[in-house]
Design an enzyme around this catalytic site. Sequence first.
Site, PDB file in Angstrom:
ATOM      1  CB  ALA A  15      -0.917   0.007   1.224  1.00  8.37           C
ATOM      2  CB  SER A  83       2.845  -4.684   2.887  1.00  9.74           C
ATOM      3  OG  SER A  83       2.238  -4.002   3.943  1.00  9.74           O
ATOM      4  CG  ASP A 212       6.830  -5.782   9.882  1.00  7.50           C
ATOM      5  OD1 ASP A 212       6.284  -4.698  10.099  1.00  7.50           O
ATOM      6  OD2 ASP A 212       6.749  -6.385   8.792  1.00  7.50           O
ATOM      7  CG  HIS A 240       6.414  -3.564   6.731  1.00  9.71           C
ATOM      8  ND1 HIS A 240       5.736  -4.740   6.947  1.00  9.71           N
ATOM      9  CD2 HIS A 240       5.739  -2.918   5.740  1.00  9.71           C
ATOM     10  CE1 HIS A 240       4.687  -4.811   6.136  1.00  9.71           C
ATOM     11  NE2 HIS A 240       4.674  -3.723   5.390  1.00  9.71           N
ATOM     12  CG  LEU A 255      17.953 -16.419  -5.450  1.00  8.81           C
ATOM     13  CD1 LEU A 255      19.450 -16.181  -5.510  1.00  8.81           C
ATOM     14  CD2 LEU A 255      17.369 -16.477  -6.859  1.00  8.81           C
TER      15      LEU A 255
END
Length: 259
Positions: A15, A83, A212, A240, A255
């Site tokens: 966002a 997110s 976070d 975050h 990966l």
Amino acid sequence: MEEKQRRHFVLVHGACLGAWCWYKLQPLLKAAGHSVKVFDLSASGIDPKSLDELRTFPEYTLPLFKVMESIPPDEKVVLVGHSLGGLNLAFAMEKYPEKISVAVFLAATMPDTIHKPSYVLEEYFARASPEDFLDTKFAPFGRPEDHLTSILWGPKYLASRLYQLSPPEDVALAISLVRPTSFFMQDLSNRSPFSNERFGSVNRAFIITGEDKTIPPEFQRWEIENTGVTIVKEMEDADHMAMISKPHALCQYLLDIAK
């Protein structure tokens, strides 16, 4: 020696952000020999649409649908959502499950197949307090009957909640580039749950960001328990914005998951 398989990564931003937030990760994945697609969701980044033109979450997700439609029938992608981008992933998983080898939720909102798509966001806001959002701006937009609310991360919120472990120049970049968006809660609350047959058939991985302050690790773990995933990894010292604060570590995690 077995030849290394070339993967196709599609990276979906969160966002208020845009394709620009992947600027450190994209070249790392390319240097490892893989193709990478980054793009702006509707009314995000440099997309020409205005938020006032949007009414629904699928309209916001439309650029991702166009990317998925461009994937050849014999090819599968590694779809990465950050997110709020986790909900964009879910709509793509429901629509194009046969085109996705694995969907990676990076500190992301991850819905289930039992509740309406709005449920994960409702749970998130129920556990947060208004003070948590600092100088974030919420404002009505569009027609009153659509019950639409925009959200724009403020400078204090960006610096202390999203980017607290990231370089200051990246905070400055974000402050200059963020655009308002919407969670489209009313639209999501009127939709049926995602299906087990389509959304539920796609391999899922979740990367927890251990430092976070936007989507706390305990909420990320609740999502994993609520929905279920095949692979769980944790970046203990990432904020975050893991693609900004720990791009090399995130590249390696992706990966490993892609294998």
